[in-house]
Scaffold this active site. Structure first.
Site, PDB file in Angstrom:
ATOM      1  N   ASP A 243      -4.008  20.768 -12.823  1.00 32.70           N
ATOM      2  CA  ASP A 243      -4.326  19.520 -13.523  1.00 32.70           C
ATOM      3  C   ASP A 243      -3.845  19.662 -14.962  1.00 32.70           C
ATOM      4  O   ASP A 243      -4.376  20.445 -15.746  1.00 32.70           O
ATOM      5  CB  ASP A 243      -5.842  19.275 -13.471  1.00 32.70           C
ATOM      6  CG  ASP A 243      -6.257  17.958 -14.129  1.00 32.70           C
ATOM      7  OD1 ASP A 243      -5.513  17.459 -15.004  1.00 32.70           O
ATOM      8  OD2 ASP A 243      -7.336  17.436 -13.790  1.00 32.70           O
TER       9      ASP A 243
ATOM     10  N   ARG B  26       0.829  -1.208   0.000  1.00 35.25           N
ATOM     11  CA  ARG B  26       0.000   0.000   0.000  1.00 35.25           C
ATOM     12  C   ARG B  26       0.864   1.260   0.000  1.00 35.25           C
ATOM     13  O   ARG B  26       0.469   2.300  -0.489  1.00 35.25           O
ATOM     14  CB  ARG B  26      -0.940   0.029   1.221  1.00 35.25           C
ATOM     15  CG  ARG B  26      -2.026   1.104   1.085  1.00 35.25           C
ATOM     16  CD  ARG B  26      -2.982   1.143   2.262  1.00 35.25           C
ATOM     17  NE  ARG B  26      -2.356   1.615   3.458  1.00 35.25           N
ATOM     18  CZ  ARG B  26      -2.262   0.942   4.613  1.00 35.25           C
ATOM     19  NH1 ARG B  26      -2.802  -0.252   4.739  1.00 35.25           N
ATOM     20  NH2 ARG B  26      -1.643   1.453   5.654  1.00 35.25           N
TER      21      ARG B  26
ATOM     22  N   TYR C 179     -12.649  19.573 -14.441  1.00 29.82           N
ATOM     23  CA  TYR C 179     -13.150  18.226 -14.737  1.00 29.82           C
ATOM     24  C   TYR C 179     -14.369  17.921 -13.849  1.00 29.82           C
ATOM     25  O   TYR C 179     -14.408  18.330 -12.678  1.00 29.82           O
ATOM     26  CB  TYR C 179     -12.020  17.228 -14.470  1.00 29.82           C
ATOM     27  CG  TYR C 179     -12.408  15.797 -14.686  1.00 29.82           C
ATOM     28  CD1 TYR C 179     -12.577  15.286 -15.969  1.00 29.82           C
ATOM     29  CD2 TYR C 179     -12.619  14.942 -13.603  1.00 29.82           C
ATOM     30  CE1 TYR C 179     -12.949  13.976 -16.166  1.00 29.82           C
ATOM     31  CE2 TYR C 179     -12.991  13.626 -13.794  1.00 29.82           C
ATOM     32  CZ  TYR C 179     -13.153  13.154 -15.084  1.00 29.82           C
ATOM     33  OH  TYR C 179     -13.523  11.855 -15.272  1.00 29.82           O
TER      34      TYR C 179
ATOM     35  N   LYS D  85      -5.394   8.861 -19.127  1.00 32.20           N
ATOM     36  CA  LYS D  85      -5.603   9.494 -20.428  1.00 32.20           C
ATOM     37  C   LYS D  85      -4.326   9.422 -21.275  1.00 32.20           C
ATOM     38  O   LYS D  85      -3.910   8.343 -21.634  1.00 32.20           O
ATOM     39  CB  LYS D  85      -6.096  10.924 -20.221  1.00 32.20           C
ATOM     40  CG  LYS D  85      -7.217  11.050 -19.172  1.00 32.20           C
ATOM     41  CD  LYS D  85      -8.527  10.445 -19.653  1.00 32.20           C
ATOM     42  CE  LYS D  85      -9.597  10.406 -18.567  1.00 32.20           C
ATOM     43  NZ  LYS D  85      -9.889  11.677 -17.927  1.00 32.20           N
TER      44      LYS D  85
HETATM   45  C1  LIG Z   1     -10.210  11.943 -16.659  1.00 30.54           C
HETATM   46  C2  LIG Z   1      -9.759  13.165 -15.967  1.00 30.54           C
HETATM   47  C3  LIG Z   1      -9.613  13.178 -14.581  1.00 30.54           C
HETATM   48  C4  LIG Z   1      -9.942  11.991 -13.711  1.00 30.54           C
HETATM   49  O1  LIG Z   1      -9.124  10.906 -13.973  1.00 30.54           O
HETATM   50  P1  LIG Z   1      -9.546   9.379 -13.659  1.00 30.54           P
HETATM   51  O2  LIG Z   1      -8.296   8.636 -13.931  1.00 30.54           O
HETATM   52  O3  LIG Z   1     -10.680   9.044 -14.559  1.00 30.54           O
HETATM   53  O4  LIG Z   1      -9.960   9.343 -12.237  1.00 30.54           O
HETATM   54  C5  LIG Z   1      -9.160  14.348 -13.997  1.00 30.54           C
HETATM   55  N1  LIG Z   1      -8.889  15.442 -14.717  1.00 30.54           N
HETATM   56  C6  LIG Z   1      -9.033  15.467 -16.052  1.00 30.54           C
HETATM   57  C7  LIG Z   1      -8.717  16.709 -16.801  1.00 30.54           C
HETATM   58  C8  LIG Z   1      -9.470  14.334 -16.727  1.00 30.54           C
HETATM   59  O5  LIG Z   1      -9.630  14.360 -18.047  1.00 30.54           O
END
Ligand SMILES: *Cc1c(COP(=O)(O)O)cnc(C)c1O
Length: 403
Positions: free
Chosen positions: A186, A61, A114, A211
């Site tokens: 982000d 963990r 998001y 992504k």
């Molecule tokens: C998809 C996404 C997230 C969340 O990511 P997950 O891996 O699906 O939890 C956060 N910020 C942005 C800009 C995203 O496109």
């Protein structure tokens, strides 16, 4: 001997970064270590590792050798002192926010974050007496004023989802640092190839590795990078909270990242060509791509981005009905709620990123009902252009028949 990559360009760092130290018995690829615990015959070494005085692993963990390589690669790509990883992008975002926020604190952010992040701001943080101020993404002056009134965290995302707005990182980061706030960005849409928020002064950069970093839509993951001092606090929260990245996912993400620079180069190029094509198409009434000189924030994008990214959105004349006809005609696109993959993915925000908003809320956010988010894959640009052309044509001729 470890191959040093800190001096190499970013593409070379994507390929080699972080791998050398974990290779085993002459293997040239990072092993996937599926082990929950790590044993010690010497109780003193065990103690030193447990105290963090000596390198090593104790319990899955907390840390894992495969996961550590993933963190190291991202660290090198973002030019950070440290990085720590999570089971998903949302785990990264919520863990970071809960690491630094306490009752009575204020957060300033934008309305276009998001969808999941927006839920944390509106649904969860207020329950803990954290005040959240969400500003119009295009209004930098209002944001500066809100920041100047004092805040603990400035949380930014650029480009935004799904209308690809751009926020001026240098300007807002400066404003935040004047009041001693921690700035979190982000960077999922841009990727480290196109934008490095730390270079503009951000304190922490976050990715949904699900992504573009992984790039193959086969593994979930998240990561946070920044100064040792801050990342250590985030790591501590995560090791207790338990939103740990799985070693198999770490391996898949690592393998994807070896081609990150190649994919992004191709996706940048195709997205630009597609945005220009759509802008001149009679069936399309709006295109949102920061690389277009018609984009409201093109100037800021040019200043802070090295490439404009692989995501664009566009709205069809004929609104939702046109979207219904258009999407199923696409041959080279998954119709799904994802982005950043080697395959093109298309979908309307009303069923993907902004499904939980009402039509009025979407309109207030500047999201037309006829909008389509299009995440460009690595297919040949010409094929994607042809595909869009035939789907647009079919959608508009069906419209003429039905009217
Ligand atoms: C998809 C996404 C997230 C969340 O990511 P997950 O891996 O699906 O939890 C956060 N910020 C942005 C800009 C995203 O496109």
């Amino acid at each position: 001997m470890a191959k040093r990559v800190d001096e190499a360009s970013i593409g070379t760092r994507s390929v080699w970064g972080g791998e050398e130290e974990s290779l085993m018995q002459g293997s040239t690829q990072v092993p996937v270590v599926h082990s929950v615990s790590f044993g010690y015959s010497d109780i003193d070494s065990w103690h030193e590792v447990a105290l963090g005085k000596k390198r090593g692993h104790i319990y899955g963990r907390n840390t894992n050798p495969t996961v550590e390589v993933f963190e190291e690669k991202v660290r090198l790509l973002e030019g950070a002192e440290a990085a720590t990883s999570f089971s998903t992008g949302m785990a990264a975002i919520s863990n970071v926010l809960f690491t630094f926020l306490s009752p009575g604190d204020r957060v300033v952010s934008i309305k276009d974050t998001y969808g999941g992040t927006n839920k944390i701001f509106l649904e969860f943080l207020p329950r803990f007496q954290v005040e959240v101020q969400l500003c119009d993404t295009h209004d930098h002056q209002a944001m500066e004023e809100r920041i100047a009134r004092g805040c603990r965290v400035l949380y930014l995302e650029t480009p935004t989802n799904p209308t690809l707005k751009i926020v001026d990182l240098a300007r807002l980061i400066q404003a935040a640092h004047r009041v001693g706030a921690i700035v979190i960005v982000d960077n999922t849409f841009a990727t480290p190839i196109n934008q490095n928020p730390l270079q503009w002064g951000a304190d922490l950069v976050i990715h949904s590795a699900t992504k573009f970093l992984g790039g193959h839509a086969d593994a979930l993951g998240g990561v946070v990078a920044g100064s040792k001092h801050l990342v250590k606090q985030v790591y501590h929260y995560r090791e207790i909270n338990g939103a740990t990245l799985d070693p198999m996912s770490a391996y898949l993400l690592l393998r994807g990242m070896k081609t990150l620079h190649l994919r992004i180069r191709q996706q940048n190029q195709s997205a630009m060509a597609i945005a220009q094509f759509l802008e001149n198409h009679p069936g399309v009434d709006g295109v949102y791509y920061p690389g277009l000189s018609s984009h409201i924030h093109h100037g800021i994008a040019k200043k802070q981005m090295k490439g404009f990214g692989g995501v664009l959105s566009f709205s069809l004349k004929g609104g939702l009905e046109a979207v219904r006809r258009f999407l199923p005609r696409l041959r080279h696109a998954h119709l799904a709620a994802n982005l950043g993959s080697v395959e093109t993915v298309a979908g309307p925000p009303r069923t993907t990123s902004h499904v939980e908003c009402s039509e009025e809320e979407r309109r207030a956010m500047g999201i037309p009902e006829g909008l389509i988010r299009y995440s460009v894959g690595v297919e040949e640009t010409e094929d994607l252009l042809r595909d869009l052309e035939q789907a647009l044509q079919a959608a508009s001729s069906a419209e003429m028949k039905s009217s």
